[in-house]
Motif scaffolding. Structure first.
Motif, short mmCIF file in Angstrom:
data_model
loop_
_atom_site.label_atom_id
_atom_site.label_comp_id
_atom_site.label_asym_id
_atom_site.label_seq_id
_atom_site.Cartn_x
_atom_site.Cartn_y
_atom_site.Cartn_z
N SER A 25 8.74 0.62 -3.92
CA SER A 25 9.71 0.85 -5.00
C SER A 25 11.14 0.92 -4.47
O SER A 25 12.07 0.46 -5.12
CB SER A 25 9.35 2.14 -5.76
OG SER A 25 9.30 3.25 -4.88
N VAL A 59 7.33 5.19 -11.17
CA VAL A 59 6.95 5.65 -9.82
C VAL A 59 7.41 7.10 -9.64
O VAL A 59 8.42 7.39 -8.99
CB VAL A 59 7.59 4.75 -8.72
CG1 VAL A 59 6.99 5.09 -7.35
CG2 VAL A 59 7.38 3.28 -9.03
N LYS A 79 6.25 9.33 -7.78
CA LYS A 79 6.23 9.73 -6.37
C LYS A 79 7.59 9.51 -5.72
O LYS A 79 8.00 10.28 -4.84
CB LYS A 79 5.15 8.94 -5.63
CG LYS A 79 4.83 9.48 -4.24
CD LYS A 79 3.63 8.77 -3.64
CE LYS A 79 3.30 9.33 -2.26
NZ LYS A 79 2.13 8.65 -1.66
N ARG A 111 0.82 -1.21 0.00
CA ARG A 111 0.00 0.00 0.00
C ARG A 111 0.86 1.27 0.00
O ARG A 111 0.33 2.36 -0.15
CB ARG A 111 -0.92 0.03 1.23
CG ARG A 111 -2.10 -0.91 1.16
CD ARG A 111 -3.18 -0.50 2.15
NE ARG A 111 -2.65 -0.39 3.52
CZ ARG A 111 -2.69 -1.36 4.41
NH1 ARG A 111 -3.23 -2.53 4.09
NH2 ARG A 111 -2.22 -1.17 5.63
N GLU A 112 2.17 1.11 0.21
CA GLU A 112 3.08 2.25 0.25
C GLU A 112 3.97 2.23 -0.98
O GLU A 112 5.03 1.59 -0.99
CB GLU A 112 3.93 2.20 1.53
CG GLU A 112 3.16 2.40 2.82
CD GLU A 112 2.78 3.86 3.02
OE1 GLU A 112 3.32 4.73 2.32
OE2 GLU A 112 1.92 4.13 3.89
N PRO A 113 3.59 2.92 -2.07
CA PRO A 113 4.35 2.80 -3.33
C PRO A 113 5.80 3.26 -3.20
O PRO A 113 6.69 2.69 -3.85
CB PRO A 113 3.57 3.69 -4.31
CG PRO A 113 2.76 4.59 -3.44
CD PRO A 113 2.44 3.81 -2.21
#
Length: 422
Positions: free
Chosen positions: A234, A405, A407, A228-230
């Protein structure tokens, strides 16, 4: 109001008595296991002359580690983490004594290497329980405000031992005997167990009013949290694939013996070089504030590591190979500090054991699975092509994650992303 920000204290975590004993135990255990890795690698390759046999050493440790990582993480969140760590440390010490007994008793010889694999398998079981419990317990003894500083010192301590361990192991093997080296390894592990025993328990029993969950749900909580924590996922994936694909460490006995021709003493220095670079960067990071652009720094560090592996594969000069491995260690040291700080600031305290277990699956087992992968590709394509292919593949992974990704690319200071209320 409006005053100057508090001055950064690079030694804040080291001022805590329990953290100092934690560091002593970590240092001596790492010193011992790194010495042992040099001895086992040279011993196995000397008996078999087969790079695949080096990969099988990694596989023997990785299989039980992966199989038991999630249950051990569940255990670390359920019972006294100090007690689990002590049991894991003690079992590691017993495995080291077993290697000493097998070697001095003449049980291991050409065509009869399986007792080493069996002992390493048992050590993988011990490490599967030790790693998440010890990592989570290390958080229990440090205030949250000191997490980045504690991670930097813990990383540099591990890397310092990882410098001294292989060098000492190679020198002892080359100038004394394999039995003497295994004896010194066991002695350091005794000190590690004693040092950890100096830290009092911090166990807080689970509240009886806490909602009950099934065993399977509890085991999967850590996995669900990570996925749940990209940013965290990553970061873990970057380290996983860089170690899995770009790790040349398992093949260093082949480089030392057949390519660079430097013997077990040279093997010890080659094994120590990455950690030497990581020590330098770790101490530097401990003396500076957190990165302002942590995501971009992480991507660049992993790319630099992969590029260094490619250069190492092409090198035929011992000193150039040492320098390149030290550079790879610097790059890896940066990524370790950023990833570890992310893990500890994003994870609620009550989930640290299980999330640390997931981290162990991603990172800890990657070294051993990477060793097996290196042994297989070296057997199929040759040692140098295996290293070059791994470095190129690692660069490709960095590019893919950077593109997929955004983020992570935009991630700033990590200490601004701590979970509220933890």
């Amino acid at each position: 109001m409006g005053g100057a920000p508090p001055k950064h204290d690079p030694y804040a975590a080291l001022r805590l008595r329990d953290f100092r004993w934690y560091i002593v135990s970590l240092f001596t255990m790492t010193l011992a296991t790194q010495m042992q890795a040099v001895v086992v690698g040279w011993q196995v390759y000397d008996l078999t002359h087969d790079p695949l046999s080096l990969g099988l050493v990694g596989l023997a440790e990785a299989l039980p580690f992966i199989a038991l990582a999630l249950p051990s993480g569940h255990l670390a969140d359920l019972v006294d983490r100090r007690r689990v760590s002590m049991i894991g440390l003690s079992a590691t010490m017993l495995c080291s004594l077993a290697l000493l007994a097998l070697t001095s008793g003449g049980v291991v010889h050409p065509g009869h290497v399986w007792p080493i694999y069996a002992t390493i398998f048992a050590m993988g079981i011990a490490r599967s329980f030790l790693q998440p419990a010890r990592q989570a317990f290390g958080i229990d003894i440090v205030p949250r405000a000191l997490y980045p500083n504690a991670v930097a010192w813990r990383s540099s301590t591990w890397q310092t031992a990882a410098v001294a361990g292989p060098a000492l192991g190679g020198l002892l093997y080359g100038f004394t005997s394999i039995t003497t080296t295994y004896l010194v390894v066991a002695a350091f592990l005794v000190v590690s167990v004693a040092g950890f025993g100096m830290i009092p328990s911090r166990h807080e029993p689970r509240s009886e009013t806490a909602p009950a969950t099934s065993m399977s749900d509890s085991l999967l909580v850590g996995l669900r949290f990570v996925f749940r924590e990209p940013v965290l996922l990553s970061a873990l994936a970057l380290d996983l694939f860089s170690v899995l694909l770009g790790g040349a460490e398992a093949l260093l006995p082949v480089f030392a013996r057949e390519i660079l021709h430097v013997g077990p003493q040279g093997l010890g220095l080659l094994r120590a070089a990455p950690a030497a670079g990581a020590v330098i960067i770790g101490v530097a990071l401990a003396h500076r504030p957190p990165f302002q652009r942590a995501g971009r720094t992480l991507l660049l560090a992993v790319a630099a590591f992969a590029a260094g592996i490619i250069v190492f594969g092409l090198s035929r000069n011992f000193w150039l190979s040492l320098a390149v491995l030290a550079f790879c260690g610097m790059a890896d040291g940066i990524s370790v500090v950023i990833r570890s700080t992310l893990l500890q600031t994003l994870t609620p305290k009550e989930l640290l054991g299980r999330v640390s277990a997931v981290n162990s699956i991603f990172i800890g087992s990657a070294n051993e699975i990477g060793a097996f992968e290196s042994g297989v590709t070296a057997r199929l394509f040759g040692t140098v092509p295996a290293v070059l292919l791994g470095g190129i593949a690692s660069l490709a992974v960095v590019g893919i994650i950077a593109a997929r990704v955004p983020k992570l690319r935009r991630l700033g200071r990590i200490d601004r992303h701590a979970v509220a209320g933890t």
